[in-house]
Write a protein that holds these residues in place. Structure first.
Motif, PDB file in Angstrom:
ATOM      1  N   ASN A 136       0.804  -1.215   0.000  1.00 28.88           N
ATOM      2  CA  ASN A 136       0.000   0.000   0.000  1.00 28.88           C
ATOM      3  C   ASN A 136       0.841   1.271   0.000  1.00 28.88           C
ATOM      4  OD1 ASN A 136      -2.329  -1.528   0.020  1.00 28.88           O
ATOM      5  ND2 ASN A 136      -2.535  -1.494   2.256  1.00 28.88           N
ATOM      6  N   VAL A 139       1.663   3.178  -3.708  1.00 23.39           N
ATOM      7  CA  VAL A 139       0.636   3.739  -4.592  1.00 23.39           C
ATOM      8  C   VAL A 139       1.236   4.803  -5.512  1.00 23.39           C
ATOM      9  CG1 VAL A 139      -1.502   5.060  -4.698  1.00 23.39           C
ATOM     10  CG2 VAL A 139      -1.261   3.234  -3.008  1.00 23.39           C
ATOM     11  N   ALA A 143       1.531   4.641  -9.527  1.00 21.82           N
ATOM     12  CA  ALA A 143       0.870   5.694 -10.312  1.00 21.82           C
ATOM     13  C   ALA A 143       1.845   6.268 -11.343  1.00 21.82           C
ATOM     14  CB  ALA A 143       0.352   6.791  -9.394  1.00 21.82           C
ATOM     15  N   GLU A 205      -3.291  -0.273 -10.727  1.00 26.68           N
ATOM     16  CA  GLU A 205      -3.421   0.993 -10.013  1.00 26.68           C
ATOM     17  C   GLU A 205      -4.748   1.046  -9.258  1.00 26.68           C
ATOM     18  OE1 GLU A 205      -2.553   5.683 -10.988  1.00 26.68           O
ATOM     19  OE2 GLU A 205      -3.469   4.441 -12.538  1.00 26.68           O
ATOM     20  N   SER A 206      -5.820   0.576  -9.893  1.00 26.85           N
ATOM     21  CA  SER A 206      -7.136   0.568  -9.263  1.00 26.85           C
ATOM     22  C   SER A 206      -7.170  -0.349  -8.048  1.00 26.85           C
ATOM     23  CB  SER A 206      -8.201   0.127 -10.276  1.00 26.85           C
ATOM     24  OG  SER A 206      -9.452  -0.016  -9.672  1.00 26.85           O
ATOM     25  N   LEU A 208      -4.705  -1.173  -6.073  1.00 28.15           N
ATOM     26  CA  LEU A 208      -3.959  -0.591  -4.971  1.00 28.15           C
ATOM     27  C   LEU A 208      -4.727   0.562  -4.329  1.00 28.15           C
ATOM     28  CD1 LEU A 208      -1.266  -1.681  -4.005  1.00 28.15           C
ATOM     29  CD2 LEU A 208      -0.140   0.263  -5.076  1.00 28.15           C
ATOM     30  N   LEU A 209      -5.367   1.370  -5.167  1.00 29.14           N
ATOM     31  CA  LEU A 209      -6.132   2.490  -4.629  1.00 29.14           C
ATOM     32  C   LEU A 209      -7.334   2.007  -3.805  1.00 29.14           C
ATOM     33  CD1 LEU A 209      -6.091   4.917  -7.693  1.00 29.14           C
ATOM     34  CD2 LEU A 209      -5.001   5.299  -5.471  1.00 29.14           C
ATOM     35  N   LYS A 210      -7.995   0.952  -4.262  1.00 29.19           N
ATOM     36  CA  LYS A 210      -9.158   0.433  -3.548  1.00 29.19           C
ATOM     37  C   LYS A 210      -8.787  -0.176  -2.212  1.00 29.19           C
ATOM     38  CE  LYS A 210     -11.146  -2.224  -6.654  1.00 29.19           C
ATOM     39  NZ  LYS A 210     -12.158  -3.080  -7.305  1.00 29.19           N
ATOM     40  N   ALA A 212      -5.930   0.621  -0.419  1.00 30.03           N
ATOM     41  CA  ALA A 212      -4.990   1.444   0.346  1.00 30.03           C
ATOM     42  C   ALA A 212      -5.564   1.782   1.723  1.00 30.03           C
ATOM     43  CB  ALA A 212      -4.682   2.716  -0.427  1.00 30.03           C
TER      44      ALA A 212
END
Length: 212
Positions: A136, A139, A143, A205-206, A208-210, A212
């Protein structure tokens, strides 16, 4: 939010996806070698096909692991999507290589090698970023990698557009038309691989963002 966020992780998924990304990079390198050094074509095409088979094997292992795992590092739908996208990425490259042999292409269009080099650079970035998929604190780094992959995809689109504008220039016979059509088909397959690499980056990327 996935339950596994609060439970011990299962690093096997990250390991499998990292192996698949590295295999995609190896496939792209083999395709570049084929197009930039257009000799021993059948052997080089077979090398690409062998790597595609390895990609199928890794994809199957992810599917089996998902079926037998109670704890997963992120949403099952995301695991399925990422697995399919990595598999499709390698399939597009293998299809392009196979068509070169199938159509008996005597000399590939220079744009094919330029596009393949774009895909190779994208796959190198995917192989670099994939081990971070469950970290996490990465990110921002992922990105940055995703942004570079998108920029490369834009470059690939520009190369493909140039091909489409000039593909039929000077073509005035049936055989020339057939060669141009086949060349355009192969260019489109390599461009598809570039598009697919961008989809993989977007999914990573999605994820990891979801989570995090």
């Amino acid at each position: 939010m996935v339950l596994s966020k609060f439970m011990p992780s299962n690093p096997k998924f990250s390991e499998k996806f990292t192996a698949a990304a590295r295999n995609a990079h190896a496939t792209a390198q083999a395709l570049v070698d084929l197009l930039e050094n257009y000799t021993d074509v059948d052997a080089k095409v077979q090398r690409v096909r062998d790597l595609e088979h390895e990609g199928d094997r890794l994809s199957g292992e992810v599917t089996s692991l998902l079926a037998e795992s109670f704890i997963v590092p992120f949403d099952r739908e995301d695991i399925i999507a990422l697995n399919d996208e990595l598999d499709d990425l390698v399939d597009d490259m293998e299809d392009a290589a196979r068509k070169l042999s199938l159509y008996g292409v005597e000399a590939p269009l220079p744009a094919m090698a330029r596009l393949a080099r774009v895909v190779e650079q994208q796959c190198a970035l995917l192989a670099q970023g994939m081990p971070m998929i469950e970290q996490n604190n990465k990110v921002g780094e992922l990105a940055r990698i995703a942004k570079e992959i998108r920029a490369l995809e834009d470059r690939g689109d520009t190369i493909s557009d140039e091909v489409q504008r000039t593909l039929y220039h000077g073509v005035n016979d049936v055989q020339g038309m057939i060669r141009a059509m086949r060349g355009g088909e192969i260019v489109a397959l390599i461009e598809n691989a570039s598009d697919q690499a961008q989809r993989v980056a977007k999914t990573v990327e999605s994820i990891l963002l979801k989570n995090a």
